[in-house]
Write a protein that holds these residues in place. Structure first.
Motif, mmCIF file in Angstrom:
data_model
loop_
_atom_site.group_PDB
_atom_site.id
_atom_site.type_symbol
_atom_site.label_atom_id
_atom_site.label_comp_id
_atom_site.label_asym_id
_atom_site.label_seq_id
_atom_site.Cartn_x
_atom_site.Cartn_y
_atom_site.Cartn_z
ATOM 1 N N GLY A 166 37.224 37.493 39.119
ATOM 2 C CA GLY A 166 36.638 37.144 39.978
ATOM 3 C C GLY A 166 37.036 35.838 40.514
ATOM 4 O O GLY A 166 37.364 35.889 42.431
ATOM 5 N N TYR A 167 37.512 34.743 40.248
ATOM 6 C CA TYR A 167 37.283 33.291 40.375
ATOM 7 C C TYR A 167 38.710 33.260 40.641
ATOM 8 O O TYR A 167 39.363 31.835 40.606
ATOM 9 N N GLY B 24 41.365 37.481 41.505
ATOM 10 C CA GLY B 24 40.625 37.496 42.479
ATOM 11 C C GLY B 24 40.773 39.432 43.041
ATOM 12 O O GLY B 24 40.109 39.460 44.047
ATOM 13 N N VAL B 25 40.587 39.981 42.020
ATOM 14 C CA VAL B 25 40.538 41.498 42.314
ATOM 15 C C VAL B 25 39.424 41.608 42.198
ATOM 16 O O VAL B 25 39.052 43.355 42.475
ATOM 17 N N HIS B 26 38.251 41.170 41.230
ATOM 18 C CA HIS B 26 37.596 41.539 42.093
ATOM 19 C C HIS B 26 35.825 40.520 42.102
ATOM 20 O O HIS B 26 36.710 39.499 43.044
ATOM 21 N N ALA B 27 35.225 40.928 42.387
ATOM 22 C CA ALA B 27 33.673 40.386 43.387
ATOM 23 C C ALA B 27 33.837 39.080 43.019
ATOM 24 O O ALA B 27 34.269 38.891 41.687
ATOM 25 N N PRO B 28 33.338 37.894 43.525
ATOM 26 C CA PRO B 28 34.129 37.094 44.943
ATOM 27 C C PRO B 28 35.310 37.543 45.958
ATOM 28 O O PRO B 28 35.323 37.400 46.669
ATOM 29 N N ALA C 259 41.177 26.465 39.074
ATOM 30 C CA ALA C 259 39.528 25.075 38.207
ATOM 31 C C ALA C 259 38.215 26.163 38.004
ATOM 32 O O ALA C 259 37.931 25.649 37.425
ATOM 33 N N ALA C 260 37.904 26.779 39.823
ATOM 34 C CA ALA C 260 36.740 27.203 39.998
ATOM 35 C C ALA C 260 36.811 27.776 38.528
ATOM 36 O O ALA C 260 35.817 28.263 37.562
ATOM 37 N N SER C 261 37.620 28.594 38.116
ATOM 38 C CA SER C 261 37.558 29.681 37.511
ATOM 39 C C SER C 261 36.813 29.565 35.803
ATOM 40 O O SER C 261 35.953 30.215 35.024
ATOM 41 N N ALA D 17 48.921 38.094 43.693
ATOM 42 C CA ALA D 17 49.655 37.829 43.010
ATOM 43 C C ALA D 17 49.403 36.349 42.408
ATOM 44 O O ALA D 17 50.133 35.415 42.348
ATOM 45 N N HIS D 18 47.738 36.128 41.811
ATOM 46 C CA HIS D 18 47.513 35.161 41.373
ATOM 47 C C HIS D 18 46.651 35.034 39.881
ATOM 48 O O HIS D 18 46.267 36.673 39.939
#
Ligand code: PNW
Length: 470
Positions: free
Chosen positions: A173-174, A177-181, A187-189, A320-321
């Motif tokens: 998700g964070y 980024g392949v899942h919401a949001p 760092a946020a993940s 890519a992330h």
């Protein structure tokens, strides 16, 4: 060795709210991050959304009848947070709770034990707008929501699961980024992971305060089984890094009250972890009644030069992330062997290793396999019947492994097949079918596949039936 399971072993199937319910604007429900994400062009295969999904919201009685035909003794579903608490705060909406109360009553009438997951990835959009899981307040909001649902349904639901696969919420998700949001902020993940842990701990305490004493609280982790490409110490170090980020980051605080020290060292270039406050680890480490493990496949890793490491080869979707913050020098490889339609290698031995690992990691804690299953290229035969011998083979081999792990000392109390029926497979949309029940997406008609009949036989006898044609 016996292929007979003990009496009382739970024969379950699992689903989640966004993947099956539809009715996304009914009864006061507001958008969750998955509504927003699936409606953003390019985020899901074919632009698929859960707007209708398999319309379970309107076909709940028919679906419970299918479960009864399958001989299920347990059913794991999730509650849509924004159906119950549309803004993620404040009092519960009666209409939202009523749907789940009706579902639970229908299950109990059919002798099926409900297992309720509070969070299967569908954060109310309002809470994401306020910062989402990287914001500490989201954990407190979750505990409040848990208390609302616990207070409303604790009298008839005995099996509670706080979070489903917090790894996916935090890192798909964070980070990737392949899942919401769909955010790509390493760092946020990691903040998100910590706040998911805190949410689990605070919700567990909040549930204890409102649930009858006989109710059981658990969490479902997608604990990864990570193997080294070679016995080379550098490859073993790669396993350790990924194991911390996949497993230790969640079971460390939840089971042992501490993050692995090596995790802090590895992720130091990404974040300083100052978001861990005094008292958080005590709040997270709550006694649990069971540990849920979701298992699909194994991972194979090696050391790599930072430039070579390719996070896209890890089977977690194209981005890519990387979903592995701080693990810049790890390469993922496709494990050898046959694969399911997801491209995931079939490896029942990983489930054995996982169950025995957690038998050691959490001595005395009963285990549940809260998800296991396979996506196959299912389709109806000319006579309308649906045959899925590959799924039967997958289920048979994994269940035989569960039985073997039990004989080696793993205290496994139940098994939930993923999934009851074909449904919205997140970023893959409706293209991947995991169900024991086939869904014709043009008509939403349900047809039990041969695996559903095979599973019914298993649930009835407690003994693994042969695989047809094997
Ligand atoms: C789990 N990964 O998802 C979920 O709990 C289900 O909702 C889902 O439908 C099922 O497994 C099949 O995918 C996962 O990338 C999604 O490692 C992705 C991963 C693992 C589990």
């Amino acid at each position: 060795m016996s292929d007979r399971f003990p009496p009382g072993f739970l024969w379950g199937a699992a689903t989640s709210a966004y993947q099956i319910e539809g009715a996304v604007a009914e009864g006061g429900r507001t958008p969750s991050i998955w509504d927003t994400f699936s409606h953003t062009p390019g985020r899901t295969d074919g632009g698929d959304t859960g707007d209708v999904a398999v319309d379970h919201y309107h076909r709940m009685r028919e679906d419970v009848a299918l479960m009864a035909d399958m001989g299920l003794t347990a059913y794991r579903f999730s509650v849509s947070w924004s159906r119950v608490q549309p803004t993620g705060r404040g009092p519960a909406v009666q209409l939202g709770l009523d749907f789940y109360r009706r579902l639970v009553d229908e299950l109990l009438d059919h002798g099926i034990q409900p297992a309720l997951t509070l969070y299967h990835w569908d954060l109310p959009q309002e809470l994401e707008d306020a910062g989402g899981w990287p914001a500490r307040d989201t954990a407190h909001r979750f505990a409040e929501y848990a208390a609302l649902v616990g207070g409303a349904l604790g009298d008839r639901v005995e099996h509670w699961i706080t979070l489903n696969e917090p790894w996916c919420s935090a890192f798909l998700g964070y980070a990737s980024g392949v899942h919401a949001p769909g955010r790509t902020e390493p760092a946020a993940s990691l903040r998100a992971a910590h706040h998911l842990n805190l949410a689990h701990g605070e919700a567990t305490s909040a549930l204890r305060a409102v649930l009858p004493a006989r109710d059981q609280v658990a969490v479902s982790l997608n604990s990864a089984v990570i193997r080294p490409l070679s016995p080379d110490p550098a490859d073993l170090a790669a396993v350790r890094r990924i194991d911390d980020l996949a497993n230790g980051i969640f079971h460390g605080p939840m089971l042992h009250g501490a993050y692995p020290a090596s995790l802090f060292a590895d992720t130091a270039p990404v974040t300083d972890w100052s978001f861990v406050h005094d008292g958080d680890l005590r709040a997270i480490q709550q006694p649990l009644d069971a540990l849920g493990l979701n298992y699909y496949t194994t991972s194979l890793v090696s050391a790599a030069d930072p430039g070579q490491a390719d996070a896209r080869a890890d089977g977690h979707g194209a981005s890519a992330h990387s979903p592995w913050p701080g693990a810049t020098s790890v390469a993922f490889h496709q494990p050898p062997g046959e694969r399911t339609a997801m491209g995931w290698t079939i490896d029942p031995s990983g489930l054995y290793d996982l169950l025995l690992r957690y038998t050691k990691e959490a001595p005395g804690l009963p285990l549940l396999v809260t998800e296991n299953g396979a996506a196959c290229e299912d389709g109806p035969a000319p006579d309308g019947s649906v045959h899925d011998p590959d799924r039967i083979g997958y289920l048979h081999d994994h269940l035989a492994t569960v039985r073997r792990a039990m004989e080696a000392g793993a205290d496994v109390r139940g098994y939930y097949l993923w999934s009851l029926m074909d449904n919205f497979e997140w970023s893959f949309g409706y293209g991947k079918r995991f169900g024991a029940v086939y869904v014709d997406y043009a008509t939403l008609a349900r047809t039990p596949k041969s695996s559903a009949r095979w599973y019914a036989e298993l649930a009835r006898t407690g003994e693994l039936p042969a695989v047809p044609g094997a």
